[in-house]
Scaffold this motif. Structure first.
Motif, PDB file in Angstrom:
ATOM      1  N   HIS A  12       0.810  -1.209   0.000  1.00  9.46           N
ATOM      2  CA  HIS A  12       0.000   0.000   0.000  1.00  9.46           C
ATOM      3  C   HIS A  12       0.846   1.263   0.000  1.00  9.46           C
ATOM      4  O   HIS A  12       0.421   2.305   0.473  1.00  9.46           O
ATOM      5  N   SER A  13       1.994   1.189  -0.546  1.00 12.36           N
ATOM      6  CA  SER A  13       2.902   2.317  -0.571  1.00 12.36           C
ATOM      7  C   SER A  13       2.652   3.168  -1.818  1.00 12.36           C
ATOM      8  O   SER A  13       2.312   2.665  -2.875  1.00 12.36           O
ATOM      9  N   LEU A  14       2.830   4.461  -1.676  1.00 15.82           N
ATOM     10  CA  LEU A  14       2.749   5.340  -2.846  1.00 15.82           C
ATOM     11  C   LEU A  14       3.893   5.063  -3.809  1.00 15.82           C
ATOM     12  O   LEU A  14       3.747   5.177  -5.024  1.00 15.82           O
ATOM     13  N   ILE A  15       5.013   4.681  -3.253  1.00 14.00           N
ATOM     14  CA  ILE A  15       6.190   4.420  -4.065  1.00 14.00           C
ATOM     15  C   ILE A  15       6.039   3.106  -4.826  1.00 14.00           C
ATOM     16  O   ILE A  15       6.579   2.944  -5.921  1.00 14.00           O
ATOM     17  N   ASP A  16       5.289   2.184  -4.274  1.00 12.28           N
ATOM     18  CA  ASP A  16       5.120   0.872  -4.890  1.00 12.28           C
ATOM     19  C   ASP A  16       4.501   0.989  -6.280  1.00 12.28           C
ATOM     20  O   ASP A  16       4.917   0.296  -7.208  1.00 12.28           O
ATOM     21  N   ALA A  17       3.543   1.880  -6.429  1.00 14.73           N
ATOM     22  CA  ALA A  17       2.911   2.045  -7.738  1.00 14.73           C
ATOM     23  C   ALA A  17       3.920   2.506  -8.777  1.00 14.73           C
ATOM     24  O   ALA A  17       3.943   2.014  -9.910  1.00 14.73           O
ATOM     25  N   GLY A  18       4.776   3.430  -8.388  1.00 20.94           N
ATOM     26  CA  GLY A  18       5.807   3.902  -9.308  1.00 20.94           C
ATOM     27  C   GLY A  18       6.819   2.821  -9.631  1.00 20.94           C
ATOM     28  O   GLY A  18       7.256   2.687 -10.777  1.00 20.94           O
ATOM     29  N   LYS A  23       8.944  -1.006 -13.571  1.00 23.46           N
ATOM     30  CA  LYS A  23       9.309  -2.388 -13.894  1.00 23.46           C
ATOM     31  C   LYS A  23       8.491  -2.900 -15.079  1.00 23.46           C
ATOM     32  O   LYS A  23       8.994  -3.629 -15.921  1.00 23.46           O
ATOM     33  N   ALA A  24       7.215  -2.490 -15.163  1.00 16.11           N
ATOM     34  CA  ALA A  24       6.375  -2.914 -16.283  1.00 16.11           C
ATOM     35  C   ALA A  24       6.844  -2.301 -17.595  1.00 16.11           C
ATOM     36  O   ALA A  24       6.664  -2.897 -18.661  1.00 16.11           O
ATOM     37  N   GLU A  25       7.445  -1.113 -17.514  1.00 17.67           N
ATOM     38  CA  GLU A  25       7.990  -0.477 -18.712  1.00 17.67           C
ATOM     39  C   GLU A  25       9.310  -1.091 -19.145  1.00 17.67           C
ATOM     40  O   GLU A  25       9.865  -0.707 -20.174  1.00 17.67           O
ATOM     41  N   GLY A  26       9.834  -2.012 -18.342  1.00 17.67           N
ATOM     42  CA  GLY A  26      11.065  -2.702 -18.716  1.00 17.67           C
ATOM     43  C   GLY A  26      12.332  -2.049 -18.198  1.00 17.67           C
ATOM     44  O   GLY A  26      13.426  -2.379 -18.654  1.00 17.67           O
ATOM     45  N   LYS A  27      12.203  -1.149 -17.228  1.00 18.70           N
ATOM     46  CA  LYS A  27      13.391  -0.504 -16.666  1.00 18.70           C
ATOM     47  C   LYS A  27      14.131  -1.503 -15.775  1.00 18.70           C
ATOM     48  O   LYS A  27      13.522  -2.334 -15.121  1.00 18.70           O
ATOM     49  N   PRO A  28      15.449  -1.411 -15.733  1.00 16.18           N
ATOM     50  CA  PRO A  28      16.208  -2.266 -14.821  1.00 16.18           C
ATOM     51  C   PRO A  28      15.864  -1.956 -13.362  1.00 16.18           C
ATOM     52  O   PRO A  28      15.428  -0.851 -13.036  1.00 16.18           O
ATOM     53  N   SER A  29      16.076  -2.913 -12.493  1.00 18.87           N
ATOM     54  CA  SER A  29      15.725  -2.748 -11.076  1.00 18.87           C
ATOM     55  C   SER A  29      16.437  -1.571 -10.433  1.00 18.87           C
ATOM     56  O   SER A  29      15.834  -0.816  -9.676  1.00 18.87           O
ATOM     57  N   VAL A  31      17.514   1.168 -11.792  1.00 19.92           N
ATOM     58  CA  VAL A  31      16.954   2.426 -12.287  1.00 19.92           C
ATOM     59  C   VAL A  31      15.645   2.736 -11.566  1.00 19.92           C
ATOM     60  O   VAL A  31      15.401   3.865 -11.144  1.00 19.92           O
ATOM     61  N   ALA A  32      14.814   1.719 -11.392  1.00 21.65           N
ATOM     62  CA  ALA A  32      13.535   1.908 -10.710  1.00 21.65           C
ATOM     63  C   ALA A  32      13.753   2.278  -9.243  1.00 21.65           C
ATOM     64  O   ALA A  32      13.055   3.151  -8.707  1.00 21.65           O
ATOM     65  N   ILE A  33      14.726   1.656  -8.587  1.00 20.60           N
ATOM     66  CA  ILE A  33      15.009   1.959  -7.189  1.00 20.60           C
ATOM     67  C   ILE A  33      15.514   3.385  -7.038  1.00 20.60           C
ATOM     68  O   ILE A  33      15.097   4.113  -6.135  1.00 20.60           O
ATOM     69  N   VAL A  34      16.402   3.817  -7.926  1.00 21.39           N
ATOM     70  CA  VAL A  34      16.927   5.182  -7.857  1.00 21.39           C
ATOM     71  C   VAL A  34      15.816   6.197  -8.100  1.00 21.39           C
ATOM     72  O   VAL A  34      15.749   7.231  -7.434  1.00 21.39           O
ATOM     73  N   ALA A  35      14.914   5.906  -9.008  1.00 20.97           N
ATOM     74  CA  ALA A  35      13.792   6.806  -9.253  1.00 20.97           C
ATOM     75  C   ALA A  35      12.899   6.906  -8.016  1.00 20.97           C
ATOM     76  O   ALA A  35      12.432   7.995  -7.660  1.00 20.97           O
ATOM     77  N   CYS A  36      12.683   5.804  -7.346  1.00 21.19           N
ATOM     78  CA  CYS A  36      11.876   5.812  -6.121  1.00 21.19           C
ATOM     79  C   CYS A  36      12.594   6.545  -4.992  1.00 21.19           C
ATOM     80  O   CYS A  36      11.958   7.251  -4.205  1.00 21.19           O
TER      81      CYS A  36
END
Length: 51
Positions: A12-18, A23-29, A31-36
């Motif tokens: 239920h995190s706001l960050i989880d949706a992002g 990840k669904a767009e195919g970004k590496p893990s 990259v997604a973690i740094v964006a979050c």
């Protein structure tokens, strides 16, 4: 880093949706973690500025 990743995977995190969207767009893990992390930093900065 494992602690940050586990906190991002809460359902239920706001960050989880992002994270899931990136990840669904195919970004590496990493990259997604740094964006979050950047999103969390922006949230924290806005809280400090308004406090």
């Amino acid at each position: 880093m494992a602690l940050a990743k586990s906190s991002l995977e809460t359902p239920h995190s706001l960050i989880d949706a992002g994270m899931l969207r990136l990840k669904a767009e195919g970004k590496p893990s990493k990259v997604a973690i740094v964006a979050c992390m950047r999103k969390l930093l922006c949230y924290a900065n806005s809280i400090v500025k308004n406090f």
